[in-house]
Design an enzyme around this catalytic site. Structure first.
Site, PDB file in Angstrom:
ATOM      1  N   ASP A 223     -31.822  61.679 103.173  1.00  9.78           N
ATOM      2  CA  ASP A 223     -30.714  61.663 102.211  1.00  9.78           C
ATOM      3  C   ASP A 223     -29.931  62.962 102.373  1.00  9.78           C
ATOM      4  O   ASP A 223     -30.439  64.045 102.101  1.00  9.78           O
ATOM      5  CB  ASP A 223     -31.276  61.552 100.790  1.00  9.78           C
ATOM      6  CG  ASP A 223     -30.183  61.416  99.738  1.00  9.78           C
ATOM      7  OD1 ASP A 223     -28.994  61.536 100.080  1.00  9.78           O
ATOM      8  OD2 ASP A 223     -30.528  61.193  98.564  1.00  9.78           O
ATOM      9  N   GLU A 249     -28.462  58.829 105.038  1.00 12.92           N
ATOM     10  CA  GLU A 249     -27.772  58.354 103.836  1.00 12.92           C
ATOM     11  C   GLU A 249     -26.749  59.371 103.345  1.00 12.92           C
ATOM     12  O   GLU A 249     -27.029  60.564 103.271  1.00 12.92           O
ATOM     13  CB  GLU A 249     -28.807  58.082 102.739  1.00 12.92           C
ATOM     14  CG  GLU A 249     -28.199  57.617 101.420  1.00 12.92           C
ATOM     15  CD  GLU A 249     -29.283  57.260 100.425  1.00 12.92           C
ATOM     16  OE1 GLU A 249     -29.104  57.568  99.226  1.00 12.92           O
ATOM     17  OE2 GLU A 249     -30.300  56.674 100.828  1.00 12.92           O
ATOM     18  N   GLU A 277     -23.314  55.652  97.081  1.00 11.96           N
ATOM     19  CA  GLU A 277     -23.805  56.157  95.803  1.00 11.96           C
ATOM     20  C   GLU A 277     -22.680  56.732  94.957  1.00 11.96           C
ATOM     21  O   GLU A 277     -22.653  56.559  93.736  1.00 11.96           O
ATOM     22  CB  GLU A 277     -24.864  57.220  96.072  1.00 11.96           C
ATOM     23  CG  GLU A 277     -25.303  58.024  94.871  1.00 11.96           C
ATOM     24  CD  GLU A 277     -26.276  59.134  95.250  1.00 11.96           C
ATOM     25  OE1 GLU A 277     -26.467  60.054  94.442  1.00 11.96           O
ATOM     26  OE2 GLU A 277     -26.843  59.082  96.357  1.00 11.96           O
ATOM     27  N   ASP A 299     -24.443  52.666  92.670  1.00 11.93           N
ATOM     28  CA  ASP A 299     -25.331  52.963  91.549  1.00 11.93           C
ATOM     29  C   ASP A 299     -24.865  52.151  90.355  1.00 11.93           C
ATOM     30  O   ASP A 299     -23.726  52.300  89.909  1.00 11.93           O
ATOM     31  CB  ASP A 299     -25.296  54.457  91.226  1.00 11.93           C
ATOM     32  CG  ASP A 299     -26.355  54.867  90.222  1.00 11.93           C
ATOM     33  OD1 ASP A 299     -26.444  54.223  89.161  1.00 11.93           O
ATOM     34  OD2 ASP A 299     -27.086  55.834  90.489  1.00 11.93           O
ATOM     35  N   HIS A 326     -28.400  52.530  94.524  1.00 11.15           N
ATOM     36  CA  HIS A 326     -28.938  53.872  94.361  1.00 11.15           C
ATOM     37  C   HIS A 326     -29.718  53.938  93.049  1.00 11.15           C
ATOM     38  O   HIS A 326     -29.150  53.747  91.972  1.00 11.15           O
ATOM     39  CB  HIS A 326     -27.796  54.892  94.350  1.00 11.15           C
ATOM     40  CG  HIS A 326     -28.226  56.262  93.937  1.00 11.15           C
ATOM     41  ND1 HIS A 326     -27.941  56.785  92.695  1.00 11.15           N
ATOM     42  CD2 HIS A 326     -28.941  57.213  94.588  1.00 11.15           C
ATOM     43  CE1 HIS A 326     -28.440  58.001  92.601  1.00 11.15           C
ATOM     44  NE2 HIS A 326     -29.065  58.280  93.727  1.00 11.15           N
ATOM     45  N   GLU A 346     -35.043  51.201  95.200  1.00 12.51           N
ATOM     46  CA  GLU A 346     -35.379  52.626  95.286  1.00 12.51           C
ATOM     47  C   GLU A 346     -36.067  53.084  94.006  1.00 12.51           C
ATOM     48  O   GLU A 346     -35.710  52.662  92.901  1.00 12.51           O
ATOM     49  CB  GLU A 346     -34.116  53.466  95.508  1.00 12.51           C
ATOM     50  CG  GLU A 346     -34.409  54.971  95.573  1.00 12.51           C
ATOM     51  CD  GLU A 346     -33.170  55.825  95.761  1.00 12.51           C
ATOM     52  OE1 GLU A 346     -33.298  57.046  95.970  1.00 12.51           O
ATOM     53  OE2 GLU A 346     -32.047  55.271  95.699  1.00 12.51           O
TER      54      GLU A 346
END
Length: 407
Positions: A223, A249, A277, A299, A326, A346
């Site tokens: 990430d 990511e 995200e 998200d 996300h 996740e």
């Protein structure tokens, strides 16, 4: 719609932060990976500025991460709840603008409510904290709908397409995540481009150690949290590819669509490019698809809520892309449970030495599903299955009555 079901109140609260000195971290008592994670040394867009290099939390503003709780109530007293972040600013947008668009409406009219909120905020919204506020209201309305109907949100969205979801975890140590039974591990990139070749080598070395700690077949990802440029990200991907990393990511600034296209061209074909995200609405995610991004990661607490997440998913499917929300907790799990193309969910591992599974929504909300053997299974609880812990102190920072004091 019965008059008793009409929405009569939309309220926003924040959870006050207790201002106490953070306990001193002893690097001798933990691994370097856990030490950096706990002190929030994570590569981020502000890493280029030395004063923010070792603390991502400081780099994002003193109130931006504060939790906002939204309650949407009907005339009968039924209440839907949801959260986002954005602190006092997001709470004020809910109270002083969005409430006027939602009160008086039916809790079953998701598209109408969303459209009223989005169109009325176009002059100063479309992304960022306004979308955070819209997301929280939208999620609270879905929760309210489910509670009135006595149905879980996954059933309102069309029913389960699978009994359980595979879950990967985000945390500092791949070996701990593997031991907890997760499907894969996402590691935070620690050093950014401004930390030079030494930082680059340390990022790659950390990836090598992670791979050796879990074996060849355990999925690993990095990430990068908007910290890199195209050249650095392309070099990093090339260095990670022999280690079997599946993706990198969010390596670039969210609005750099041309940069994403160039990076995708320069990355190994065996690795995936993920982002989204910090993108908002189906319009922005379509641009990411057109740039060649492989997996979208909206998200649900930020992108526009479940109502917009469904549209983003339609865009992803039309481009042949995967979608992995996300984090999102219960909100993401309910969406994915009803989504035929669901891949994996996740879960953040942040408790203790980052080797313990604890709830994501607590202490504010209770009732969430936890992963067991790397899988999430939802029950039939109405709405999102979350309940407010009444012992938590909440503050309502702004109301329309308070605004009148300044008029």
């Amino acid at each position: 719609m019965l008059d008793s079901d009409r929405i009569v109140s939309v309220r926003a609260y924040i959870v006050p932060r207790v201002r106490t000195a953070a306990p001193a971290l002893d690097p001798a008592g933990m691994s370097e990976e856990v030490f950096n994670w706990r002190r929030s040394k994570v590569a981020n867009p502000m890493t280029k500025y030395p004063e923010f290099r070792d603390n991502r939390s400081a780099a994002t503003g003193r109130d931006s991460g504060s939790t906002v709780l939204v309650q949407v109530e009907t005339a009968s007293g039924a209440v839907g709840v949801a959260t986002t972040n954005g602190g006092v600013v997001a709470a004020s947008i809910v109270e002083l603008h969005l409430a006027d668009m939602v009160e008086g409406e039916s809790p079953f009219a998701h598209e109408r409510i969303w459209d009223r909120m989005f169109r009325s905020t176009l002059a100063y919204g479309r992304k960022g904290v306004v979308m955070h506020a819209i997301s929280a209201v939208d999620l609270a309305v879905w929760d309210l709908h489910g509670k009135i109907a006595g149905m879980p949100v996954w059933a309102l969205l069309g029913g389960k397409t699978q009994d359980s979801l595979d879950v990967y975890a985000t945390g500092p140590t791949a070996s701990s995540i593997e031991r907890l039974g997760f499907w894969g591990a996402k590691l935070p990139l620690t050093w950014g481009p401004s930390e030079g070749e030494e930082g680059f080598r340390r990022n790659v070395e950390r990836a090598r150690i992670a791979r050796e700690s879990v074996g060849d077949d355990f999925p690993l990802f990095y990430d990068c949290w908007m910290a890199l440029d195209v050249d650095y990200a392309a070099r990093l991907a090339a260095a990670l590819e022999p280690l079997g990393f599946r993706w990198i990511e969010e390596p670039l600034l969210p609005d750099d669509y041309a940069g994403h296209a160039e990076l995708r061209r320069r990355m190994p074909s065996t690795m995936m490019l993920n982002t989204g995200e910090h993108e908002y609405t189906a319009f922005g995610h379509r641009l990411l698809c057109e740039a060649g991004v492989d997996i979208l990661q909206p998200d649900p607490n930020w992108c526009g809520g479940i109502t917009e997440l469904r549209r983003i998913a339609t865009v992803a499917v039309s481009f042949g892309k995967r979608i992995i929300p996300h984090v999102g907790g219960q909100y993401a799990y309910h969406f994915l449970t009803s989504f035929p193309q669901a891949f994996v969910a996740e879960f953040p591992v942040m408790a203790g030495e980052c080797d313990t599974i604890e709830t994501f929504h607590t202490p504010l909300l209770v009732g969430e599903a936890l992963p067991v053997d790397g899988k999430i299974t939802l029950d039939d609880s109405p709405g999102f299955g979350l309940r407010l812990d009444e012992s938590i102190r909440l503050v309502r920072p702004m109301t329309r009555d308070r605004l009148a004091e300044f008029a």
